[in-house]
Design a protein around this motif. Structure first.
Motif, mmCIF file in Angstrom:
data_model
loop_
_atom_site.group_PDB
_atom_site.id
_atom_site.type_symbol
_atom_site.label_atom_id
_atom_site.label_comp_id
_atom_site.label_asym_id
_atom_site.label_seq_id
_atom_site.Cartn_x
_atom_site.Cartn_y
_atom_site.Cartn_z
ATOM 1 N N GLU A 26 0.813 -1.207 0.000
ATOM 2 C CA GLU A 26 0.000 0.000 0.000
ATOM 3 C C GLU A 26 0.854 1.267 0.000
ATOM 4 N N LYS B 256 0.769 3.977 -3.132
ATOM 5 C CA LYS B 256 0.308 5.356 -2.967
ATOM 6 C C LYS B 256 1.334 6.349 -3.489
ATOM 7 N N ARG C 135 -1.453 -1.858 -7.879
ATOM 8 C CA ARG C 135 -1.638 -2.238 -6.485
ATOM 9 C C ARG C 135 -1.312 -3.717 -6.263
ATOM 10 N N LYS D 2 3.592 11.825 2.539
ATOM 11 C CA LYS D 2 2.219 11.589 2.990
ATOM 12 C C LYS D 2 2.161 10.966 4.380
#
Length: 442
Positions: free
Chosen positions: A95, A99, A113, A179
């Motif tokens: 993940e 991202k 993914r 992030k």
């Protein structure tokens, strides 16, 4: 009338010639002087000797952006060499890397993914297109997590003696761009930093230990996931490569970098006539004082052209070179009393073409290899190292070397056997009477 016409013509011709000559001469003088590189820091180094021929603010700790990836590349090649990782080994996208890869505002190849990619594919995306998520994937494969990989980066930086550096992630991105998923053990506002000198050292070790990096770094473009529905053509971020917009002779690497924090940076390398140089420019600026993509390549080209035009790799002292004032050493316990010494290899120095005659040989004797009389004791084998030779400029050296100055061994020229007991006894008696006579004479 004819006289006045001729005089006017000659005067006009001389004026034009002087103007042209002046322009030519100014250009020539400018080329002779070290260039003024518009960047926060810069350095130029010859690879084989580590000779620094230009530096500006070279020890300042500055942002390096994606030039960070040179350390990630070094650790990858090392892991491959130690068989901890293989090129055909696969990585399963998680993940986190997914991202990051979908952020088109960052340099990336979009990863699926549920995708699986080989280390070879990820490495090519990292080295050619500076893909960030691909770099993180490699870091996770080698160390288990990017946080552990960052520890490896800092440990390797210390081992390589880089000096001024700080690694906080594998890519060179600002941690604030991740992030909230910055590597464990680092802060959300941390950045990768190195000095120009440390960056050049890292590039030097990468090129010396793993020269195969250039096979990929010199590729103008590649197709990621070729033959699949996800195929993407990627152009190398190094626009100085052949066929690209700032094509420059001999350039075949190495790594660009840009963030708002670091500005436009570039570690370049080029080879001409068997001589390879490394250049680093950090936060390069144009004539208006603004950092830009073009500015970093203009600054690099200016620096490279200056070095290649005015410097050369010269063999100053050949193999078997002997010093005029110390061409031999005394020998104890042998039939002969002296043995010749000479260099075992040639010594080459990277120097200004106009300064070839300004260097002299310097002998450094290894005292541990000699006896208390500063000689050798038989038996001793041909090739035994007794010291080293370096070259020293009579004019002084303002820049020095990234590491130690280049040197070659000074060795014993031939085998020396130990003399027999009778010879040694006769010599001992002779030495006794010689010393006695000298004392009487005094």
């Amino acid at each position: 009338m004819k006289y006045h016409f001729k005089a006017a013509f000659i005067a006009s011709f001389l004026a034009m010639w002087m103007l042209g000559s002046s322009a030519f001469f100014t250009s020539y003088v400018y080329a002779e002087e070290a260039p003024d590189i518009q960047a926060d820091a810069a350095i130029a180094v010859e690879l084989s000797t580590g000779k620094i021929v230009y530096e500006k603010n070279a020890n300042a700790l500055l942002g390096i952006a994606s030039m960070t990836k040179m350390m990630s590349e070094y650790l990858l090649f090392e892991a491959i060499a130690e068989k901890k990782v293989s090129w055909d080994q696969t990585y399963q996208v998680n993940e986190h890397t997914y991202k990051i890869s979908q952020d088109l505002g960052l340099s990336n190849v979009p990863l699926r993914r549920d995708g699986t990619y080989t280390i070879q594919e990820l490495y090519e995306a990292m080295a050619i297109y500076s893909a960030n998520a691909a770099t993180m994937a490699i870091a996770e494969t080698i160390a288990g997590s990017e946080g552990e990989f960052v520890k490896m980066m800092n440990e390797k930086g210390t081992e390589l003696g880089l000096g001024e550096f700080q690694f906080v992630n594998s890519t060179g991105l600002n941690n604030s761009d991740l992030k909230g998923m910055h590597p464990e053990g680092t802060g959300p506002e941390d950045d990768n930093m190195m000095s120009a000198r440390a960056t050049a050292k890292l590039a030097m070790r990468l090129l010396t230990d793993y020269p195969e990096i250039l096979e990929t770094a010199s590729t103008p473009q590649m197709t990621f996931q070729d033959g699949t529905a996800d195929a993407i053509v990627l152009q190398n971020t190094n626009f100085m490569l052949p066929s690209l917009i700032y094509d420059t002779e001999g350039v075949d690497g190495l790594k660009t970098g840009f963030t708002d924090f670091a500005g436009y940076c570039f570690t370049g390398t080029a080879e001409r006539n068997g001589v390879r140089i490394i250049t680093v420019v950090m936060n390069a600026k144009d004539e208006n004082g603004k950092t830009s993509n073009k500015a970093r390549f203009d600054a690099t080209k200016k620096l490279m052209e200056y070095v290649f035009e005015h410097y050369d790799l010269v063999e100053l002292f050949p193999t078997n070179y002997q010093f005029d004032k110390k061409s031999s050493l005394p020998v104890r316990q042998a039939k002969r009393k002296k043995v010749d010494i000479h260099t075992d290899k040639p010594l080459s120095v990277f120097l200004k073409k106009s300064e070839k005659d300004s260097y002299e040989a310097v002998l450094t004797v290894d005292k541990q290899a000699l006896n208390e009389e500063e000689g050798v004791t038989a038996p001793i084998k041909k090739g035994t190292v007794v010291g080293s030779l370096t070259a020293q400029s009579k004019e002084g050296d303002s820049y020095g070397y990234l590491n130690d100055a280049p040197s070659v061994n000074v060795v014993i020229k031939e085998d020396i056997k130990k003399a027999g007991w009778f010879t040694l006894m006769i010599r001992s008696v002779g030495d006794f009477f010689t010393e006695l006579w000298n004392n009487v004479s005094k």
